[in-house]
Design a protein around this motif. Structure first.
Motif, PDB file in Angstrom:
ATOM      1  N   ASN A 146       0.849  -1.186   0.000  1.00  0.00           N
ATOM      2  CA  ASN A 146       0.000   0.000   0.000  1.00  0.00           C
ATOM      3  C   ASN A 146       0.889   1.242   0.000  1.00  0.00           C
ATOM      4  OD1 ASN A 146      -1.350   2.209   1.914  1.00  0.00           O
ATOM      5  ND2 ASN A 146      -3.011   1.111   0.915  1.00  0.00           N
ATOM      6  N   SER A 147       1.934   1.198   0.804  1.00  0.00           N
ATOM      7  CA  SER A 147       2.869   2.323   0.873  1.00  0.00           C
ATOM      8  C   SER A 147       3.667   2.484  -0.408  1.00  0.00           C
ATOM      9  CB  SER A 147       3.822   2.139   2.061  1.00  0.00           C
ATOM     10  OG  SER A 147       3.118   2.148   3.271  1.00  0.00           O
ATOM     11  N   LEU A 148       3.925   1.367  -1.104  1.00  0.00           N
ATOM     12  CA  LEU A 148       4.584   1.477  -2.414  1.00  0.00           C
ATOM     13  C   LEU A 148       3.700   2.274  -3.358  1.00  0.00           C
ATOM     14  CD1 LEU A 148       6.827   0.738  -4.396  1.00  0.00           C
ATOM     15  CD2 LEU A 148       5.625  -1.413  -4.850  1.00  0.00           C
ATOM     16  N   GLY A 149       2.385   2.028  -3.290  1.00  0.00           N
ATOM     17  CA  GLY A 149       1.439   2.792  -4.108  1.00  0.00           C
ATOM     18  C   GLY A 149       1.440   4.260  -3.746  1.00  0.00           C
ATOM     19  N   THR A 150       1.484   4.561  -2.427  1.00  0.00           N
ATOM     20  CA  THR A 150       1.493   5.961  -2.006  1.00  0.00           C
ATOM     21  C   THR A 150       2.813   6.644  -2.330  1.00  0.00           C
ATOM     22  OG1 THR A 150       2.236   5.380   0.238  1.00  0.00           O
ATOM     23  CG2 THR A 150      -0.139   5.531  -0.121  1.00  0.00           C
ATOM     24  N   THR A 151       3.863   5.858  -2.536  1.00  0.00           N
ATOM     25  CA  THR A 151       5.153   6.427  -2.944  1.00  0.00           C
ATOM     26  C   THR A 151       5.157   6.760  -4.430  1.00  0.00           C
ATOM     27  OG1 THR A 151       6.267   5.096  -1.258  1.00  0.00           O
ATOM     28  CG2 THR A 151       7.649   6.030  -2.988  1.00  0.00           C
ATOM     29  N   VAL A 152       4.595   5.867  -5.231  1.00  0.00           N
ATOM     30  CA  VAL A 152       4.540   6.070  -6.687  1.00  0.00           C
ATOM     31  C   VAL A 152       3.518   7.152  -7.039  1.00  0.00           C
ATOM     32  CG1 VAL A 152       3.935   4.961  -8.884  1.00  0.00           C
ATOM     33  CG2 VAL A 152       5.289   3.724  -7.188  1.00  0.00           C
ATOM     34  N   GLY A 153       2.414   7.218  -6.279  1.00  0.00           N
ATOM     35  CA  GLY A 153       1.321   8.140  -6.581  1.00  0.00           C
ATOM     36  C   GLY A 153       1.733   9.591  -6.729  1.00  0.00           C
ATOM     37  N   PRO A 154       2.443  10.174  -5.738  1.00  0.00           N
ATOM     38  CA  PRO A 154       2.836  11.576  -5.869  1.00  0.00           C
ATOM     39  C   PRO A 154       3.749  11.851  -7.063  1.00  0.00           C
ATOM     40  CG  PRO A 154       3.005  10.877  -3.592  1.00  0.00           C
ATOM     41  CD  PRO A 154       2.742   9.644  -4.398  1.00  0.00           C
ATOM     42  N   LEU A 282       8.876  10.901  -0.694  1.00  0.00           N
ATOM     43  CA  LEU A 282       9.764  10.436   0.380  1.00  0.00           C
ATOM     44  C   LEU A 282       8.972  10.168   1.657  1.00  0.00           C
ATOM     45  CD1 LEU A 282      12.844  12.840  -0.009  1.00  0.00           C
ATOM     46  CD2 LEU A 282      12.645  10.470  -0.778  1.00  0.00           C
ATOM     47  N   TYR A 283       7.979  11.016   1.904  1.00  0.00           N
ATOM     48  CA  TYR A 283       7.099  10.841   3.076  1.00  0.00           C
ATOM     49  C   TYR A 283       6.399   9.482   3.018  1.00  0.00           C
ATOM     50  CZ  TYR A 283       2.925  11.744   6.014  1.00  0.00           C
ATOM     51  OH  TYR A 283       1.912  11.680   6.940  1.00  0.00           O
ATOM     52  N   TRP A 284       5.799   9.180   1.851  1.00  0.00           N
ATOM     53  CA  TRP A 284       5.118   7.906   1.695  1.00  0.00           C
ATOM     54  C   TRP A 284       6.107   6.756   1.522  1.00  0.00           C
ATOM     55  CZ3 TRP A 284       0.474   8.214   3.338  1.00  0.00           C
ATOM     56  CH2 TRP A 284      -0.304   9.346   3.125  1.00  0.00           C
ATOM     57  N   GLY A 285       7.250   7.033   0.895  1.00  0.00           N
ATOM     58  CA  GLY A 285       8.265   5.998   0.737  1.00  0.00           C
ATOM     59  C   GLY A 285       8.822   5.542   2.067  1.00  0.00           C
ATOM     60  N   GLY A 286       8.941   6.467   3.018  1.00  0.00           N
ATOM     61  CA  GLY A 286       9.385   6.108   4.355  1.00  0.00           C
ATOM     62  C   GLY A 286       8.439   5.117   5.000  1.00  0.00           C
ATOM     63  N   ALA A 287       7.133   5.295   4.760  1.00  0.00           N
ATOM     64  CA  ALA A 287       6.141   4.369   5.299  1.00  0.00           C
ATOM     65  C   ALA A 287       6.316   2.976   4.704  1.00  0.00           C
ATOM     66  CB  ALA A 287       4.732   4.890   5.026  1.00  0.00           C
ATOM     67  N   MET A 288       6.664   2.917   3.414  1.00  0.00           N
ATOM     68  CA  MET A 288       6.881   1.626   2.768  1.00  0.00           C
ATOM     69  C   MET A 288       8.079   0.902   3.381  1.00  0.00           C
ATOM     70  SD  MET A 288       7.864   0.823  -1.209  1.00  0.00           S
ATOM     71  CE  MET A 288       9.383   1.773  -1.038  1.00  0.00           C
ATOM     72  N   VAL A 289       9.193   1.606   3.494  1.00  0.00           N
ATOM     73  CA  VAL A 289      10.401   1.015   4.070  1.00  0.00           C
ATOM     74  C   VAL A 289      10.144   0.587   5.517  1.00  0.00           C
ATOM     75  CG1 VAL A 289      12.786   1.481   4.771  1.00  0.00           C
ATOM     76  CG2 VAL A 289      11.951   2.314   2.562  1.00  0.00           C
ATOM     77  N   ILE A 336       8.548  11.601   9.313  1.00  0.00           N
ATOM     78  CA  ILE A 336       7.382  11.034   9.994  1.00  0.00           C
ATOM     79  C   ILE A 336       6.876   9.802   9.261  1.00  0.00           C
ATOM     80  CG2 ILE A 336       4.934  11.456  10.545  1.00  0.00           C
ATOM     81  CD1 ILE A 336       5.716  14.355  11.154  1.00  0.00           C
ATOM     82  N   GLY A 337       6.996   9.802   7.925  1.00  0.00           N
ATOM     83  CA  GLY A 337       6.529   8.663   7.138  1.00  0.00           C
ATOM     84  C   GLY A 337       7.129   7.344   7.599  1.00  0.00           C
ATOM     85  N   LEU A 338       8.416   7.352   7.944  1.00  0.00           N
ATOM     86  CA  LEU A 338       9.099   6.134   8.390  1.00  0.00           C
ATOM     87  C   LEU A 338       8.442   5.574   9.645  1.00  0.00           C
ATOM     88  CD1 LEU A 338      11.517   4.189   8.044  1.00  0.00           C
ATOM     89  CD2 LEU A 338      12.827   5.736   9.506  1.00  0.00           C
ATOM     90  N   PHE A 339       8.082   6.441  10.564  1.00  0.00           N
ATOM     91  CA  PHE A 339       7.504   5.991  11.838  1.00  0.00           C
ATOM     92  C   PHE A 339       5.995   5.772  11.737  1.00  0.00           C
ATOM     93  CE2 PHE A 339      11.420   8.239  12.849  1.00  0.00           C
ATOM     94  CZ  PHE A 339      12.073   7.283  13.621  1.00  0.00           C
ATOM     95  N   ASN A 340       5.355   6.418  10.758  1.00  0.00           N
ATOM     96  CA  ASN A 340       3.935   6.156  10.497  1.00  0.00           C
ATOM     97  C   ASN A 340       3.711   4.713  10.077  1.00  0.00           C
ATOM     98  OD1 ASN A 340       2.568   8.513  11.044  1.00  0.00           O
ATOM     99  ND2 ASN A 340       2.636   9.290   8.960  1.00  0.00           N
ATOM    100  N   SER A 341       4.704   4.168   9.428  1.00  0.00           N
ATOM    101  CA  SER A 341       4.641   2.909   8.698  1.00  0.00           C
ATOM    102  C   SER A 341       3.765   1.827   9.315  1.00  0.00           C
ATOM    103  CB  SER A 341       6.059   2.369   8.507  1.00  0.00           C
ATOM    104  OG  SER A 341       6.710   2.258   9.776  1.00  0.00           O
TER     105      SER A 341
END
Length: 415
Positions: A146-154, A282-289, A336-341
């Motif tokens: 899901n986070s991969l999608g939010t990373t590609v989306g922007p 990067l915000y959403w990519g952090g969530a993916m990682v 914040i994205g990394l810790f939102n994950s």
């Protein structure tokens, strides 16, 4: 006991495509907010209606969706959700052609109604495809896509939607004849093409799932037969979980909605809209990682403990961003994205713990909390309009404080 010996790799692989798709669609809202704000000369509060229309659908449709899933099963719920979402995407074509903000908002509501049905069906389905001990780790792994999608989306949204320069009202008045027609056509096309492609993709996935063999689980069958749901609201850890989902989705969406506007500010980063949209990835990519890392860490650290640690880290990052008030603020908010994950899938999994045959309907109740994505951005917008955009990030800070409490105490099922 029989289900434990079955391999669910095939169904899980197919479901990751769903998580990717709705992540991509949801993150496109963060591109639509600044685009429509400029196009229709909106205030922050007016522009926040994009997220309100989208996430309010979760509040309205989650409980009915839970009923649909409990009667028709996970597979049918997923297919219906995909088709409703496809209708919402298709309506972007006339909305852009007519340059109608209300029609944009209606399209988003219908789109989100379909995604609500997907969430209600797919999350507990993934949660049930295996043992309860690994449920949080498994849901985090699929949510990583899901986070991969939010990373590609922007990135895609920046290329297609923000690539067309939006003119101010005074500039538009200077255009006449063919020039004006060409401008409106370019603006419409920048939104129409991405959402037409999404329409086709959603229909294709629905067809693939229609002809795929997804297992019917024992607790799914019992849910369909069992019609009693009055006791759901007596489960305190579930109710606290609904508030946790409200706080998390509200904070995550609120930050994503105003991040581009924040990064455009001269005193923060002075980026262009397109450059800021790249940073948003990067915000959403952090969530993916973070979700890939989190799915591994949860085999060693209790899920609730990791949830509380991550929430407290976000509180620290937001406090530093507000206090420092310079380019460091950009990196603090992006981090914040990394810790939102791990937060959404972990809250979801903890709240469904020990609910047995009520899991499907409980999922519908939990998804009602996603309405936080509609309301929290409006609260932050009000603070931004009256104080400053950076100061308004205190609103998501309060949300993360609650999540930290849930990870420490509120997650415990009553005996």
């Amino acid at each position: 006991m029989k289900e434990k010996s079955i391999s669910y790799k095939g169904p899980l692989a197919l479901l990751t495509a769903l998580f990717f798709m709705w992540g991509l669609i949801t993150s496109l809202n963060d591109i639509l907010v600044p685009h429509l704000k400029s196009l229709f000369a909106l205030s922050y509060v007016q522009a926040s209606l994009v997220q309100f229309s989208f996430f309010f659908a979760y509040f309205v449709m989650s409980y009915p969706a839970g009923k649909v899933v409990s009667k028709l099963g996970y597979k049918t719920g997923i297919i219906l959700g995909l088709l409703v979402a496809a209708v919402g995407c298709a309506l972007f074509y006339p909305a852009a052609a007519l340059r109608s903000y209300p029609l944009f908002l209606l399209s988003l509501f219908i789109l989100a109604s379909g995604l609500t049905l997907l969430q209600v069906a797919a999350n507990p389905y993934v949660n049930s495809l295996g043992t309860a001990d690994t449920a949080a780790s498994r849901l985090n792994l699929t949510q990583a896509f899901n986070s991969l999608g939010t990373t590609v989306g922007p990135v895609l949204g920046g290329m297609f939607i923000l690539s067309a320069a939006v003119l101010g009202a005074d500039q538009i008045k200077q255009l006449q004849g063919d020039a004006l027609s060409h401008y409106y056509a370019a603006e419409s096309a920048s939104v129409q093409m991405p959402y037409l492609l999404l329409t086709a993709a959603l229909i294709l996935i629905a067809l693939v799932i229609k002809f795929s063999k997804l297992p019917v689980l024992s607790n799914e069958t019992e849910q369909i037969q069992d019609g009693k749901d009055h006791s759901l609201w007596q489960k305190k850890h579930l109710v606290y979980g609904v508030i946790g989902i409200f706080a998390y989705v509200g904070a995550e969406v609120s930050i994503g909605s105003y991040l581009i506007s924040l990064l455009e500010r001269p005193d923060i980063a002075a980026l262009s809209a397109i450059d800021a949209s790249q940073k948003l990835s990067l915000y959403w990519g952090g969530a993916m990682v973070g979700r890939f890392i989190g799915s591994v860490l949860m085999t060693k650290i209790k899920a609730n403990r990791l949830l509380a640690i991550n929430a407290l880290m976000v509180v620290l990052l937001i406090a530093l961003a507000i206090a420092v008030h310079n380019r460091f603020s950009m990196w603090a908010i992006l981090a914040i994205g990394l810790f939102n994950s791990i937060m959404f899938p972990t809250i979801f999994s903890l709240a469904l713990n020990k609910l047995g045959v009520m899991t499907g309907r409980a999922s519908g109740v939990l998804c009602m909390g996603i309405v936080g994505g509609a309301l929290v951005p409006i609260v932050q917008a009000l603070v931004a309009d009256h104080l400053s955009l950076l100061a308004s990030f205190v609103v998501p800070l309060v949300c993360y404080l609650y999540i930290a409490w849930y990870g420490c105490q509120g997650y415990r099922p009553a005996h």
